[in-house]
Enzyme design. Structure first.
Site, PDB file in Angstrom:
ATOM      1  CB  SER A 144      -0.897   0.049   1.205  1.00 16.24           C
ATOM      2  OG  SER A 144      -1.573   1.058   1.341  1.00 16.24           O
ATOM      3  CE1 TYR A 158      -3.908  -2.337   5.231  1.00 23.77           C
ATOM      4  CE2 TYR A 158      -3.476   0.143   4.711  1.00 23.77           C
ATOM      5  CZ  TYR A 158      -3.583  -1.311   4.246  1.00 23.77           C
ATOM      6  OH  TYR A 158      -3.901  -1.450   2.888  1.00 23.77           O
TER       7      TYR A 158
HETATM    8  P1  NAP Z   1     -11.473  -6.354   0.589  1.00 22.09           P
HETATM    9  O1  NAP Z   1     -12.238  -5.608  -0.510  1.00 22.09           O
HETATM   10  O2  NAP Z   1     -11.666  -6.227   1.963  1.00 22.09           O
HETATM   11  O3  NAP Z   1     -11.010  -7.817   0.119  1.00 22.09           O
HETATM   12  C1  NAP Z   1      -9.997  -8.487   0.952  1.00 22.09           C
HETATM   13  C2  NAP Z   1      -9.962  -9.923   0.261  1.00 22.09           C
HETATM   14  O4  NAP Z   1      -9.165 -10.498   1.352  1.00 22.09           O
HETATM   15  C3  NAP Z   1     -11.089 -10.470   0.335  1.00 22.09           C
HETATM   16  O5  NAP Z   1     -11.173 -11.629  -0.591  1.00 22.09           O
HETATM   17  C4  NAP Z   1     -11.136 -11.581   1.795  1.00 22.09           C
HETATM   18  O6  NAP Z   1     -11.938 -12.521   1.815  1.00 22.09           O
HETATM   19  C5  NAP Z   1      -9.649 -11.625   1.764  1.00 22.09           C
HETATM   20  N1  NAP Z   1      -8.997 -11.947   3.352  1.00 22.09           N
HETATM   21  C6  NAP Z   1      -9.226 -10.905   4.293  1.00 22.09           C
HETATM   22  N2  NAP Z   1      -8.710 -11.775   5.417  1.00 22.09           N
HETATM   23  C7  NAP Z   1      -8.027 -12.964   4.960  1.00 22.09           C
HETATM   24  C8  NAP Z   1      -7.727 -13.934   5.440  1.00 22.09           C
HETATM   25  N3  NAP Z   1      -7.065 -13.877   6.956  1.00 22.09           N
HETATM   26  N4  NAP Z   1      -7.288 -14.972   4.777  1.00 22.09           N
HETATM   27  C9  NAP Z   1      -7.564 -15.185   3.425  1.00 22.09           C
HETATM   28  N5  NAP Z   1      -8.312 -14.174   2.844  1.00 22.09           N
HETATM   29  C10 NAP Z   1      -8.425 -13.004   3.520  1.00 22.09           C
HETATM   30  O7  NAP Z   1     -10.003  -5.547   0.435  1.00 22.09           O
HETATM   31  P2  NAP Z   1      -9.216  -4.892  -0.802  1.00 22.09           P
HETATM   32  O8  NAP Z   1      -9.420  -3.405  -0.595  1.00 22.09           O
HETATM   33  O9  NAP Z   1      -9.353  -5.439  -1.940  1.00 22.09           O
HETATM   34  O10 NAP Z   1      -7.692  -4.894  -0.206  1.00 22.09           O
HETATM   35  C11 NAP Z   1      -6.897  -6.142  -0.945  1.00 22.09           C
HETATM   36  C12 NAP Z   1      -5.496  -5.715  -0.708  1.00 22.09           C
HETATM   37  O11 NAP Z   1      -5.233  -4.643  -0.919  1.00 22.09           O
HETATM   38  C13 NAP Z   1      -4.912  -5.746   0.969  1.00 22.09           C
HETATM   39  O12 NAP Z   1      -3.997  -6.176   1.198  1.00 22.09           O
HETATM   40  C14 NAP Z   1      -4.993  -4.175   1.100  1.00 22.09           C
HETATM   41  O13 NAP Z   1      -4.269  -3.842   2.258  1.00 22.09           O
HETATM   42  C15 NAP Z   1      -4.430  -3.638  -0.200  1.00 22.09           C
HETATM   43  N6  NAP Z   1      -4.772  -2.256  -0.283  1.00 22.09           N
HETATM   44  C16 NAP Z   1      -6.036  -1.916  -0.494  1.00 22.09           C
HETATM   45  C17 NAP Z   1      -6.182  -0.619  -1.033  1.00 22.09           C
HETATM   46  C18 NAP Z   1      -7.685  -0.054  -1.248  1.00 22.09           C
HETATM   47  O14 NAP Z   1      -7.989   1.338  -1.638  1.00 22.09           O
HETATM   48  N7  NAP Z   1      -8.591  -0.825  -1.322  1.00 22.09           N
HETATM   49  C19 NAP Z   1      -5.183   0.241  -0.858  1.00 22.09           C
HETATM   50  C20 NAP Z   1      -4.116  -0.230  -0.696  1.00 22.09           C
HETATM   51  C21 NAP Z   1      -3.549  -1.478  -0.453  1.00 22.09           C
HETATM   52  P3  NAP Z   1     -12.657 -13.139   3.135  1.00 22.09           P
HETATM   53  O15 NAP Z   1     -12.964 -12.103   3.834  1.00 22.09           O
HETATM   54  O16 NAP Z   1     -13.646 -14.112   2.702  1.00 22.09           O
HETATM   55  O17 NAP Z   1     -11.474 -13.936   3.787  1.00 22.09           O
END
Ligand code: NAP
Length: 260
Positions: A144, A158
């Protein structure tokens, strides 16, 4: 023109929603077979079906919690059983609960490190033998901008996990280089996802206003950066990061942004 990745096998943790689903969709469109993992089976099965129906490679769901080593090993072995190996692993699963440092419990800290840091490491560790067998293994972490480059109140834990992922990248890339495996990270800015939606419309609007390109990112735009790192043409890139944030981390001040 990049060498096609058709027929490669890609594992995307947290591939059932948000950025991970976007990454999975981009690789599937490129003709790769993709295994997506996550904890919720209903969402996982539905996403695998939806992505497969879009055309390209097959997408299959394997349940697993990245915070558990035995789950990481089972997911990797299942991918090998289904598709004959693993060429690319995208350690993407992550959580971003919002808690100020003064209110944070020890359990809050343990939970976020277990998923974001330990989960990434256990996922990669479980895939190493298979990536080595591939002869062109690729590890791509979703870090991130928060932590490595920026800070935001509520996300000290985080940010610490996302910076820790880069510490892992920088040593893992050296250890895995003799196995012809590259290790890199994508640093998204604010990207439209189910997880981001939970932060509310006001948060998204404020973020969009602080991004030179004037909008939040799309999950497929993170997928495109991951896909590039998986290409033959990126074989000499390791231990590096790609920021995909619409320019959010660039303006020196609010005035710099408003002067446009
Ligand atoms: P999201 O929409 O909440 O999706 C998260 C995904 O991770 C889901 O598939 C969830 O499935 C899975 N997950 C969470 N905990 C888990 C665990 N313990 N074991 C296996 N799967 C798990 O989140 P997102 O925004 O796409 O974020 C995804 C990644 O991108 C993260 O690493 C986040 O830090 C990073 N990120 C996101 C943003 C943003 O703006 N969205 C920005 C920077 C970085 P289940 O809940 O079913 O397990």
């Amino acid at each position: 023109m990049f060498t096609p990745l058709e027929g490669r096998t890609v594992l995307v943790t947290g591939g059932t929603k948000g950025i991970g689903k976007g990454i999975a969709g981009v690789f599937a469109k490129a003709g790769c077979n993709v295994v997506i993992s996550g904890r919720d089976a209903e969402t996982g099965d539905a996403s695998a079906l939806e992505l497969t129906r879009r055309g390209g490679g097959q997408v299959a769901f394997c349940p697993g919690d990245v915070a558990r080593g035995e789950d990481c090993r089972r997911v990797a072995e299942t991918a090998v059983e289904w598709y004959g190996g693993i060429d690319v692993v995208c350690a993407n699963a992550g959580i971003f609960p919002d808690t100020k440092l003064v209110d944070m419990t020890e359990e809050d800290i343990d939970a976020i490190f277990a998923t974001n840091v330990k989960g990434s490491m256990l996922t990669v560790q479980a895939c190493v033998p298979h990536l080595e067998r591939s002869g062109r293994g690729r590890v791509i972490l979703t870090s991130s901008i928060t932590g490595p480059l920026t800070g935001f109140p509520g996300w000290s834990h985080y940010g610490a996990t996302k910076a820790a992922q880069l510490g892992f990248v920088r040593t893992a890339c050296i250890e895995l280089a003799p196995k012809k495996i590259t290790v890199n990270a994508v640093l998204p800015g604010n990207v439209v996802s189910e997880g981001l939606d939970e932060l509310g419309e006001e948060y998204s609007a404020q973020m969009a206003a602080s991004i030179p390109l004037g909008r939040l990112g799309l999950v497929e735009e993170i997928g495109a950066a991951a896909l590039f790192l998986a290409t033959e043409e990126a074989a000499y890139i390791t231990g590096q990061t790609i920021v995909v944030d619409g320019g959010q981390t660039v303006p020196e001040s609010l005035a710099a942004l408003q002067a446009m």
